[in-house]
Design a protein around this motif. Structure first.
Motif, mmCIF file in Angstrom:
data_model
loop_
_atom_site.group_PDB
_atom_site.id
_atom_site.type_symbol
_atom_site.label_atom_id
_atom_site.label_comp_id
_atom_site.label_asym_id
_atom_site.label_seq_id
_atom_site.Cartn_x
_atom_site.Cartn_y
_atom_site.Cartn_z
ATOM 1 N N TRP A 32 2.201 15.231 -5.225
ATOM 2 C CA TRP A 32 0.796 15.100 -4.867
ATOM 3 C C TRP A 32 0.247 13.690 -5.122
ATOM 4 N N PRO A 33 0.511 13.023 -6.239
ATOM 5 C CA PRO A 33 -0.064 11.682 -6.447
ATOM 6 C C PRO A 33 0.316 10.698 -5.338
ATOM 7 N N HIS A 34 1.526 10.805 -4.819
ATOM 8 C CA HIS A 34 1.948 9.915 -3.735
ATOM 9 C C HIS A 34 1.198 10.250 -2.451
ATOM 10 N N PHE A 35 1.090 11.547 -2.189
ATOM 11 C CA PHE A 35 0.378 11.982 -0.997
ATOM 12 C C PHE A 35 -1.099 11.588 -1.097
ATOM 13 N N ALA A 36 -1.692 11.783 -2.274
ATOM 14 C CA ALA A 36 -3.108 11.445 -2.478
ATOM 15 C C ALA A 36 -3.342 9.948 -2.307
ATOM 16 N N ALA A 37 -2.425 9.135 -2.799
ATOM 17 C CA ALA A 37 -2.562 7.683 -2.655
ATOM 18 C C ALA A 37 -2.511 7.286 -1.182
ATOM 19 N N ALA A 38 -1.628 7.912 -0.442
ATOM 20 C CA ALA A 38 -1.533 7.625 0.992
ATOM 21 C C ALA A 38 -2.804 8.061 1.707
ATOM 22 N N MET A 39 -3.301 9.228 1.353
ATOM 23 C CA MET A 39 -4.539 9.718 1.963
ATOM 24 C C MET A 39 -5.718 8.804 1.637
ATOM 25 N N GLU A 40 -5.727 8.266 0.425
ATOM 26 C CA GLU A 40 -6.787 7.338 0.022
ATOM 27 C C GLU A 40 -6.768 6.093 0.915
ATOM 28 N N LEU A 41 -5.578 5.594 1.196
ATOM 29 C CA LEU A 41 -5.446 4.436 2.075
ATOM 30 C C LEU A 41 -5.986 4.748 3.464
ATOM 31 N N VAL A 42 -5.616 5.896 3.998
ATOM 32 C CA VAL A 42 -6.083 6.279 5.330
ATOM 33 C C VAL A 42 -7.597 6.452 5.337
ATOM 34 N N THR A 43 -8.124 7.122 4.327
ATOM 35 C CA THR A 43 -9.566 7.355 4.243
ATOM 36 C C THR A 43 -10.326 6.032 4.161
ATOM 37 N N GLU A 44 -9.870 5.121 3.321
ATOM 38 C CA GLU A 44 -10.534 3.818 3.176
ATOM 39 C C GLU A 44 -10.436 3.020 4.468
ATOM 40 N N SER A 45 -9.284 3.057 5.110
ATOM 41 C CA SER A 45 -9.111 2.342 6.379
ATOM 42 C C SER A 45 -10.047 2.900 7.436
ATOM 43 N N ASN A 46 -10.134 4.213 7.525
ATOM 44 C CA ASN A 46 -11.042 4.827 8.495
ATOM 45 C C ASN A 46 -12.487 4.480 8.204
ATOM 46 N N LYS A 47 -12.861 4.447 6.925
ATOM 47 C CA LYS A 47 -14.233 4.101 6.549
ATOM 48 C C LYS A 47 -14.553 2.672 6.963
ATOM 49 N N ARG A 48 -13.631 1.741 6.710
ATOM 50 C CA ARG A 48 -13.855 0.343 7.095
ATOM 51 C C ARG A 48 -14.040 0.211 8.601
#
Length: 121
Positions: A32-48
């Motif tokens: 989960w921590p790896h998956f969550a980190a990847a999701m965080e990247l996607v979420t931040e990229s989408n927000k930008r």
């Protein structure tokens, strides 16, 4: 976490790569921590990207040339406006009012005035 993307294109490439990897990640029980980190990247990229799109939409068609006529001392000009002054075409580098083109860095000469033709009066 990986380094910050250098461009929007790189960010979109990372998102696409991640989307292709999601089914593979699920198959291999990625922690989960790896998956969550990847999701965080996607979420931040989408927000930008969403923030950037919203700013462009708020500005209207700000990327197009906005000709504001002959420069007038009494008028205010928004950053990006173009005016004519003493035969030249000037670009407003900042929001400006009462500042004559060519006197400060508020303006950049875009097209230099030409010479009069043979029929000029």
């Amino acid at each position: 976490m990986s380094t910050e993307p250098k461009s929007d294109r790189e960010m979109l490439e990372r998102i696409d790569r991640f989307k292709r990897q999601v089914p593979e990640l699920a198959k291999h029980n990625v922690p989960w921590p790896h998956f969550a980190a990847a999701m965080e990247l996607v979420t931040e990229s989408n927000k930008r990207l969403a923030d950037r799109i919203a700013a462009l939409e708020r500005a209207g068609n700000s990327e197009s040339v906005k000709y504001s006529g002959v420069w007038q001392r009494k008028d205010a000009y928004a950053r990006g406006a173009f005016v004519t002054h003493r035969g030249g075409l000037w670009h407003a580098n900042t929001d400006t009012a009462g500042v004559e083109p060519g006197k400060t860095r508020d303006w950049t000469l875009a097209v230099k005035a030409g010479k009069n033709g043979k029929d000029a009066r």
